[in-house]
Design an enzyme around this catalytic site. Structure first.
Site, PDB file in Angstrom:
ATOM      1  N   ASP A 264      -8.869  -4.594  -6.164  1.00 41.30           N
ATOM      2  CA  ASP A 264      -8.524  -3.882  -5.195  1.00 41.30           C
ATOM      3  C   ASP A 264      -9.344  -2.585  -5.138  1.00 41.30           C
ATOM      4  O   ASP A 264      -9.444  -1.916  -6.304  1.00 41.30           O
ATOM      5  CB  ASP A 264      -6.893  -3.473  -5.449  1.00 41.30           C
ATOM      6  CG  ASP A 264      -6.352  -2.662  -4.437  1.00 41.30           C
ATOM      7  OD1 ASP A 264      -7.114  -1.955  -3.559  1.00 41.30           O
ATOM      8  OD2 ASP A 264      -5.253  -2.602  -4.094  1.00 41.30           O
TER       9      ASP A 264
ATOM     10  N   HIS B 122      -6.917  -5.778  -1.775  1.00 46.59           N
ATOM     11  CA  HIS B 122      -5.877  -4.741  -1.430  1.00 46.59           C
ATOM     12  C   HIS B 122      -4.921  -5.497  -0.377  1.00 46.59           C
ATOM     13  O   HIS B 122      -3.647  -5.328  -0.597  1.00 46.59           O
ATOM     14  CB  HIS B 122      -6.576  -3.561  -0.985  1.00 46.59           C
ATOM     15  CG  HIS B 122      -5.481  -2.469  -1.035  1.00 46.59           C
ATOM     16  ND1 HIS B 122      -4.850  -1.834  -1.554  1.00 46.59           N
ATOM     17  CD2 HIS B 122      -4.967  -2.108   0.498  1.00 46.59           C
ATOM     18  CE1 HIS B 122      -3.787  -0.834  -1.155  1.00 46.59           C
ATOM     19  NE2 HIS B 122      -3.999  -1.204   0.223  1.00 46.59           N
TER      20      HIS B 122
ATOM     21  N   SER C 290       0.735  -1.262  -0.097  1.00 50.83           N
ATOM     22  CA  SER C 290       0.065  -0.162   0.093  1.00 50.83           C
ATOM     23  C   SER C 290       0.847   1.233   0.068  1.00 50.83           C
ATOM     24  O   SER C 290       1.635   1.327  -0.917  1.00 50.83           O
ATOM     25  CB  SER C 290      -1.077  -0.052   1.392  1.00 50.83           C
ATOM     26  OG  SER C 290      -2.256   0.731   1.040  1.00 50.83           O
TER      27      SER C 290
END
Lengths: 485, 432
Positions: free
Chosen positions: A389, A424, A297
């Site tokens: 995601d 994600h 991330s």
């Protein structure tokens, strides 16, 4: 099973009382108690009575569950086999875990025992439950909170020196989600560890760096990894502990503190991460050249910024999960986040009120000044993303990076893996898939529920597959390529 | 300037049970180089034990213990588990040691290291190139330990997790006495409610050999059978050495205490228990059997009861045994005449017509102490016998490689035997 008649019940109660008296401590007993003498007369008759009653009413020997490894690392596959069941009958296998936050998580599968009363999870077909089909590891990757739990949970290990305890149980029939009244026929326990024996944990609070270093045992020198999580902040240790268990000196770095004294992000810029890399390189047990950066991330954006920056600290390789190059770090992180959050107001909400961030960042890809000059990267880069995601533009960024690197002539350094229906939070296996969870947006006091995306089966496959590829990639670039020196 | 990256040792399982096989692979070595692999352990008695093997890395700089040939050390050849079964005390240790686990809730920590060159035994100045650590456990997660020290029975019960009912095992060691827990803990880790029973104590005066007769063991079996989590019909006895004799005595008695099956290691039926165990020892002393001593002054007791094999009145009537019996012995047993006894038992059971119950395993070059794998082979060690209270060094016998094979092979067969008779045969007895 026959029911107890009144006289049998009375007899049983009396025998149990006799048995319990026998088990009392010596000094509690009267000296003329018939049980004082070793098993003569009344005592022996009482025991016989208990045994008779037991064998009249006794059910068959419990089924036997073999669950291996008994104490494994969290990324090891499991093997579960139940034997001594009644043949050709319906059974449910269940895995139950209590998190450090005291929530109960479980997974379960419906099976039918074979002709010899065996269920072998690696080979048999699961007919329903939290997973279906032939899934050797289904009982761990399909864990989810039990019915009635607090909503929007995420399972994360805080103390790596205590394992997760998994209770594996087998139940009669096909039970659906509600195990409140379902007693188990048999039970066994497995431990799952984030850290191997011999790995040491060292708190690092020097040169302004705030993190935890995990060192493999031995004289070294070992390769090093800077381990970066995302915008949720805090000091998350379990992945670094696991990487150290695979032979890498791993520094889990805190760069967004969630504590009371919120470290001002005004003070955190690229120099902070360079200081962390410098710390690793200078450590006596760590190689000064074989250092990589592992990001998820926002951590991925940091990794790309470091690698593309033309300075002295050049990592040997990068692992970048679920992130984007469309976050350039020129000044402090406070500036960077302010820049991102200008558009937070444009984030969407799905039908469950879960926040979707994905699309508000899309416009960033159109503006070159926003983007890290990935054409400058000089080290191998493994890029991993899920095409479901919902939090970040990981797939679009991956494509854009490919184009930029093709144009710059360094695309031979890039390996991209996009996993279908993965979200994600691509974590080490066999972490449960988290499609959405509670999240505190930086700088805001409010708690939202963030949609991360992904479908459980495909997301779990992505975690398992990517981790294997990550470990091979790290070994190739941090361990074995040094042998050419 | 830093040297090359350290070699990488993969040792698995990281935290295994003591009877699990190991897998050790070293990579990132310089190719085609001599290296030594070493396993080092510190016992609870603070002695160092080690094993080591000499290898040559392949073209890619890899040594794979499961596949490569060990050229020397404490073992040789392709021996995947050599680094654990060939453990022996390091040079300079106290003599005549035996490796035994006292606290089953802590693991043995094994340090696996790799060193440059071929080192023979003396690692004092040999720094390692790399090191890793694995744990070896006698107990699996979820097994509970319950102290049983009531008025009469003294022992430790290990219960598997779960509602049960489980088969039960009475676990009996030999003439060294004391309360030895690790085998019962391991059996419980395999699904058996196991009672490690103390029946000869030098400290606890209530467990004096002059007070203990067969009734004591019968009480222990009663206890197991009556336990709410144990199946009263599926209780077996597991004995080693004198414990084997006890097991045979109980099984041949033919009363209500009928074990479901027996595992009898390194023992003899030529020890009949009529009164107390003290009486047994008194009789042995009076018989004046032959005790020998070897060139190292190690005591050889195997001929002590040999003459009894000729006297039916001194032998357990094994023809009366009604349950399956797995008999295990080593033909280099220097402590008890186990092979001769096994043959004699076979003959007695043939004559009585119950030899179909008997399975005998005789292992070549194997000594007396046939323990669970991968316990180091102990050819001789310090011993204080309840028999005569002297501290002597007893010769147990056996050669490391063959003895270790016997431990590995017999344990596998024991677990199958126990499962067959205590778990799966109950399918036929279902009353539901």
């Amino acid at each position: 099973m026959s029911s107890l008649t009144t006289s049998m019940a009375q007899h049983l109660i009396k025998s149990v009382k006799v048995f319990l008296r026998f088990c009392r401590r010596q000094d509690d007993m009267e000296k003329d108690d018939p049980l004082w003498q070793p098993l003569t007369g009344a005592a022996e008759r009482s025991f016989s009575a208990v045994e008779d009653l037991k064998s009249e009413n006794e059910t068959r020997i419990s089924p036997k569950i073999i669950a291996q490894p008994t104490r494994g690392l969290v990324d090891e596959k499991i093997y579960i086999r139940v034997s001594n069941l009644i043949p050709n009958k319906k059974f449910t296998l269940r895995c139950l875990l209590q998190s450090e936050d005291k929530d109960l998580w479980h997974a379960y599968g419906h099976y039918i025992s074979d002709d010899i009363g065996v269920v072998n999870v690696a080979e048999d077909v699961c007919l329903g439950g939290s997973y279906t089909g032939k899934e050797p590891n289904g009982l761990i990757w399909s864990l989810k909170p039990v019915p009635g739990s607090r909503p929007a949970l995420r399972l994360r290990k805080q103390n790596v020196f205590i394992p997760f305890l998994l209770n594996i149980s087998v139940h009669n029939g096909h039970i659906n989600d509600d195990f409140k009244d379902a007693c188990s026929l048999a039970l066994t326990v497995m431990e799952r560890w984030y850290i191997a024996p011999g790995v040491s944990r060292i708190e690092v609070r020097e040169n302004g760096i705030h993190g935890t270093l995990f060192l493999p045992p031995g004289p070294g020198p070992v390769p090093g990894i800077l381990d970066l999580w995302g915008g949720g902040g805090g000091l998350v240790e379990y992945r670094a502990a696991l990487l150290a268990s695979h032979g890498y000196a791993s520094l889990a770095l805190e760069y967004i503190s969630t504590g009371k004294k919120s470290t001002s992000l005004n003070n955190v810029d690229l120099k902070y991460f360079e200081a962390a890399l410098h710390f690793l390189k200078s450590h006596p047990k760590v190689s000064n050249e074989q250092i990589g950066v592992f990001g998820l991330s926002f951590g991925t954006s940091v990794a790309l910024n470091i690698a593309a920056n033309q300075n002295r600290i050049s990592p040997k390789c990068l692992v970048c999960i679920s992130g984007s190059h469309s976050v350039k770090i020129d000044g402090s992180l406070a500036d960077v986040f302010a820049d991102i959050e200008i558009n937070t107001g444009k984030s969407k909400i799905d039908e469950n009120n879960h926040v979707i961030w994905r699309e508000f960042n899309l416009p960033r890809l159109a503006d070159p000044s926003n983007k890290v000059k990935v054409g400058n990267i000089k080290c191998p880069l493994l890029l991993i993303a899920g095409d479901d995601d919902q939090n970040w533009i990981a797939v679009e960024s991956a494509k854009d990076m490919e184009n930029m690197m093709k144009a710059a002539g360094n695309e031979h350094l890039l390996t991209t893996i996009i996993y279908p229906k993965a979200g994600h939070l691509i974590e080490p296996p066999y972490s449960p898939h988290i499609r959405f969870s509670n999240y505190i947006i930086l700088g805001e006091k409010q708690k939202v529920v963030m949609l991360w995306g992904g479908q459980t089966k495909e997301h779990s496959f992505a975690q398992e597959d990517s981790w294997e590829k990550i470990l091979d990639f790290l070994y190739l670039h941090l361990y074995s390529s040094s042998s050419k020196l | 300037m830093k040297t090359r990256i350290s070699p990488k040792i993969t040792a698995q399982p990281t935290r295994g049970l003591v009877d699990e096989k190991i897998y050790i692979r070293v990579s990132n070595l310089i190719p085609n180089e001599k290296i030594t692999l070493r396993c080092l352990l510190l016992s609870e008695d603070n002695d160092f034990w080690h094993a080591y093997g000499l290898y040559i890395s392949d073209d890619k700089g890899v040594v794979n213990v499961a596949e490569d040939v060990c050229l020397g050390g404490s073992y040789t050849g392709t021996e995947p588990n050599g680094l654990i079964w060939s453990l022996k005390p390091v040079p300079g240790s106290r003599p005549a040691l035996r490796l035994r686990k006292h606290n089953v809730f802590t693991p043995f920590l094994l340090n696996i290291s790799v060193h440059k060159g071929h080192i023979n035994g003396d690692f004092k100045d040999a720094s390692s190139l790399a090191l890793t650590v694995i744990e070896r456990w006698y107990i699996s997660p979820g097994v509970s330990r319950v102290e049983i020290s009531e008025n009469y029975i003294h022992g430790t019960l290990f219960l598997p997790p779960g509602p049960g009912p489980f088969p039960g095992i009475l676990d009996l060691w030999g003439g060294g006495g004391g309360l030895v827990e690790y085998r019962a803990a391991l059996l419980a880790s395999h699904g058996y409610a196991s009672l490690a029973l103390e029946y000869m104590s030098t400290q606890n005066t209530s467990i004096n050999v002059n007070n203990i007769g067969i009734e004591y063991f019968e009480a222990a079996i009663h206890f197991l059978k009556s336990h709410p989590r144990v199946s009263s019909e599926q209780v077996g006895i597991f004995g080693l050495s004198f414990g084997t004799s006890v097991a045979l005595n109980i099984a041949a008695k033919g009363n209500r205490i009928s074990p479901r099956c027996l595992v009898c290691i390194s023992g003899s039926h030529a020890v009949k228990i009529n009164g107390t165990i003290g009486d047994v020892f008194t009789n042995l002393k009076e018989e004046g059997g032959k005790i020998m001593v070897d060139e190292n002054n190690h005591f050889i007791w195997k001929e002590l009861i040999l003459p009894r094999l000729a006297d039916p009145s001194k032998k357990v009537k094994v023809g009366n045994i009604k349950c399956p019996l797995l008999l295990i012995a080593g033909n280099d047993d220097q402590n008890w005449p186990t092979v001769d006894s096994a043959r004699d038992m076979e003959n007695m059971m043939k004559a009585a017509g119950n030899e179909h119950l008997l399975t005998t395993l005789i292992y070549p070059k194997t000594g007396h102490l046939i323990e669970p794998p991968y316990s180091p082979h102990t050819r001789f060690s310090n011993f204080i016998s309840a028999f005569n209270q002297e501290k002597v060094v007893v010769l147990w016998g056996g050669q490391p490689k063959e003895h270790s094979f016997a431990q590995e092979d017999s344990w596998e067969k024991i677990l199958h035997f126990l499962y067959h008779h205590l778990y799966s045969s109950s399918i036929g007895l279902s009353k539901l």
